[in-house]
Design a protein around this motif. Structure first.
Motif, PDB file in Angstrom:
ATOM      1  N   UNK A 294       0.809  -1.224   0.000  1.00 36.21           N
ATOM      2  CA  UNK A 294       0.000   0.000   0.000  1.00 36.21           C
ATOM      3  C   UNK A 294       0.844   1.276   0.000  1.00 36.21           C
ATOM      4  N   UNK A 295       2.159   1.162  -0.188  1.00 28.60           N
ATOM      5  CA  UNK A 295       3.020   2.342  -0.195  1.00 28.60           C
ATOM      6  C   UNK A 295       2.624   3.314  -1.296  1.00 28.60           C
ATOM      7  N   UNK A 296       2.389   2.805  -2.501  1.00 29.89           N
ATOM      8  CA  UNK A 296       2.002   3.680  -3.613  1.00 29.89           C
ATOM      9  C   UNK A 296       0.700   4.411  -3.297  1.00 29.89           C
ATOM     10  N   UNK A 297      -0.242   3.699  -2.705  1.00 33.92           N
ATOM     11  CA  UNK A 297      -1.527   4.306  -2.343  1.00 33.92           C
ATOM     12  C   UNK A 297      -1.329   5.444  -1.338  1.00 33.92           C
ATOM     13  N   UNK A 298      -0.441   5.233  -0.368  1.00 33.68           N
ATOM     14  CA  UNK A 298      -0.193   6.262   0.639  1.00 33.68           C
ATOM     15  C   UNK A 298       0.482   7.488   0.026  1.00 33.68           C
ATOM     16  N   UNK A 299       1.387   7.267  -0.913  1.00 27.09           N
ATOM     17  CA  UNK A 299       2.021   8.393  -1.595  1.00 27.09           C
ATOM     18  C   UNK A 299       0.991   9.206  -2.374  1.00 27.09           C
ATOM     19  N   UNK A 300       0.051   8.517  -2.974  1.00 24.44           N
ATOM     20  CA  UNK A 300      -1.008   9.209  -3.709  1.00 24.44           C
ATOM     21  C   UNK A 300      -1.921   9.974  -2.747  1.00 24.44           C
ATOM     22  N   UNK A 301      -2.252   9.354  -1.622  1.00 26.83           N
ATOM     23  CA  UNK A 301      -3.099  10.013  -0.634  1.00 26.83           C
ATOM     24  C   UNK A 301      -2.464  11.309  -0.143  1.00 26.83           C
ATOM     25  N   UNK A 302      -1.137  11.317  -0.037  1.00 31.98           N
ATOM     26  CA  UNK A 302      -0.434  12.477   0.514  1.00 31.98           C
ATOM     27  C   UNK A 302      -0.487  13.696  -0.412  1.00 31.98           C
ATOM     28  N   UNK A 303      -1.063  13.542  -1.610  1.00 25.38           N
ATOM     29  CA  UNK A 303      -1.286  14.705  -2.463  1.00 25.38           C
ATOM     30  C   UNK A 303      -2.262  15.677  -1.814  1.00 25.38           C
ATOM     31  N   UNK A 304      -3.221  15.132  -1.044  1.00 23.13           N
ATOM     32  CA  UNK A 304      -4.246  15.987  -0.435  1.00 23.13           C
ATOM     33  C   UNK A 304      -4.343  15.849   1.073  1.00 23.13           C
ATOM     34  N   UNK A 305      -3.701  14.823   1.617  1.00 27.24           N
ATOM     35  CA  UNK A 305      -3.757  14.578   3.060  1.00 27.24           C
ATOM     36  C   UNK A 305      -2.333  14.417   3.588  1.00 27.24           C
ATOM     37  N   UNK A 306      -2.020  15.085   4.676  1.00 30.23           N
ATOM     38  CA  UNK A 306      -0.718  14.916   5.313  1.00 30.23           C
ATOM     39  C   UNK A 306      -0.623  13.500   5.884  1.00 30.23           C
ATOM     40  N   UNK A 307       0.441  12.794   5.530  1.00 30.53           N
ATOM     41  CA  UNK A 307       0.677  11.447   6.046  1.00 30.53           C
ATOM     42  C   UNK A 307       1.983  11.455   6.835  1.00 30.53           C
ATOM     43  N   UNK A 308       1.939  10.936   8.047  1.00 30.21           N
ATOM     44  CA  UNK A 308       3.131  10.825   8.891  1.00 30.21           C
ATOM     45  C   UNK A 308       3.479   9.348   9.016  1.00 30.21           C
ATOM     46  N   UNK A 309       4.719   9.005   8.705  1.00 31.44           N
ATOM     47  CA  UNK A 309       5.171   7.609   8.728  1.00 31.44           C
ATOM     48  C   UNK A 309       6.091   7.397   9.927  1.00 31.44           C
ATOM     49  N   UNK A 310       5.749   6.427  10.763  1.00 34.50           N
ATOM     50  CA  UNK A 310       6.551   6.123  11.941  1.00 34.50           C
ATOM     51  C   UNK A 310       7.102   4.707  11.834  1.00 34.50           C
ATOM     52  N   UNK A 311       8.432   4.584  11.761  1.00 32.73           N
ATOM     53  CA  UNK A 311       9.084   3.278  11.710  1.00 32.73           C
ATOM     54  C   UNK A 311       9.421   2.831  13.135  1.00 32.73           C
ATOM     55  N   UNK A 312       9.083   1.580  13.421  1.00 31.48           N
ATOM     56  CA  UNK A 312       9.320   1.041  14.759  1.00 31.48           C
ATOM     57  C   UNK A 312       9.803  -0.402  14.634  1.00 31.48           C
ATOM     58  N   UNK A 313      10.279  -0.953  15.745  1.00 33.75           N
ATOM     59  CA  UNK A 313      10.703  -2.356  15.784  1.00 33.75           C
ATOM     60  C   UNK A 313      10.294  -2.944  17.125  1.00 33.75           C
ATOM     61  N   UNK A 314       9.999  -4.223  17.126  1.00 31.21           N
ATOM     62  CA  UNK A 314       9.489  -4.864  18.328  1.00 31.21           C
ATOM     63  C   UNK A 314      10.510  -4.836  19.457  1.00 31.21           C
ATOM     64  N   UNK A 315      11.795  -4.805  19.116  1.00 35.61           N
ATOM     65  CA  UNK A 315      12.836  -4.825  20.145  1.00 35.61           C
ATOM     66  C   UNK A 315      13.136  -3.449  20.715  1.00 35.61           C
ATOM     67  N   UNK A 316      12.567  -2.402  20.103  1.00 37.32           N
ATOM     68  CA  UNK A 316      12.865  -1.031  20.514  1.00 37.32           C
ATOM     69  C   UNK A 316      11.680  -0.414  21.258  1.00 37.32           C
ATOM     70  N   UNK A 317      11.778  -0.323  22.575  1.00 36.52           N
ATOM     71  CA  UNK A 317      10.714   0.286  23.367  1.00 36.52           C
ATOM     72  C   UNK A 317      10.518   1.750  23.005  1.00 36.52           C
TER      73      UNK A 317
END
Length: 284
Positions: A39-62
């Protein structure tokens, strides 16, 4: 607004959104979504009109889980002025590679189909709130004024097993020995589950960091763990590779083993690939 991180610009190449893709065509976007390669392409398209914030996380990182949780709360508080896209570096490795994520937490904004690095490392919730308010204003100045539904249905969460609940409880209490014992059993029972192995490696890293707390950084194993513990994976790999070059035969084996262990918890796939290449050149 926070200064852009210096840990690498994002180059998504062919993943870049079409300039003419209107957000209005998106049917009921959710307040919070899981970002995947699909769904990355879809999110990039959505960001044309809506601000999208991407948060990268990992299970080992509290720290990364806390930042993501805080951002999710802020998304709700701000009533759909931005969409939060969560991405696990353990499962969405291709997405993390596309954004050139080197450590977690790492947070980006998608504005007009273009990614912009915001920050890496833990941040207090108050600072996150200030940053998001400034980011919304900046998006509006660029004509990105769309909203998502604050009550939109979100994807169903993966059921949590009783074993995982016990593991999570041990981690919450920072009882890493108990968490390791439980994870060892789960890995034995589910040898094909890569997420369990990543979680186990992360717990073992935390255990080593405690044990090595008063040890000298003259030991490459200690120094590499400390670099890994603060998310500087490339530096950790470089320390161990140099130690391998300076030793021969069985003397280099501890450094090789530690390198392989740190690969399991690494989110910087480019650094891992380069370190693997160098390790092979040293060994063969």
């Amino acid at each position: 607004m926070a200064n852009p991180s210096t840990y690498g610009a994002v180059d998504l190449g062919s993943q870049k959104a079409q300039e003419t893709a209107p957000a209005a065509e998106q049917a009921g976007p959710a307040l919070v979504v899981e970002l995947t390669e699909q769904n990355l392409q879809q999110e990039l398209q959505l960001s044309q009109n809506v601000l999208v914030v991407v948060s990268f996380w990992a299970d080992w990182s509290d720290a990364s889980k806390q930042v993501t949780s805080d951002l999710e709360q802020i998304a709700g508080q701000m009533g759909g002025q931005f969409q939060l896209a969560k991405a696990s570096t353990d499962t969405a490795k291709q997405v993390a590679a596309a954004f050139r994520v080197q450590s977690v937490p790492a947070v980006f904004a998608l504005l007009g189909g273009r990614p912009m690095p915001l920050f890496q490392g833990p941040q207090p919730k108050e600072q996150l709130e200030q940053l998001l308010n400034q980011l919304v204003q900046a998006a509006q100045q660029q004509g990105i004024t769309g909203r998502v539904s604050a009550t939109a249905a979100q994807p169903a969460e993966k059921p949590v097993s009783e074993a995982q609940r016990l593991i999570d409880a041990a981690l919450a209490e920072e009882d890493y020995a108990r968490a390791e014992e439980l994870l060892q059993k789960e890995v034995t029972n589910h040898p094909a589950d890569k997420e369990l192995k990543v979680q186990l490696a992360g717990v073992q890293l935390q255990m080593r960091l405690r044990q090595e707390e008063n040890q000298s950084e003259d030991d490459p194993l200690v120094l590499a763990d400390r670099f890994a513990g603060v998310g500087n994976e490339k530096a950790a790999f470089d320390v161990l590779l140099e130690a391998m070059r300076n030793h021969t035969g069985q003397e280099r084996e501890p450094y090789r083993q530690r390198l392989v262990e740190l690969f399991k918890v690494a989110s910087d796939s480019a650094a891992v690939n380069e370190a693997r290449r160098q390790m092979s050149a040293i060994l063969f």
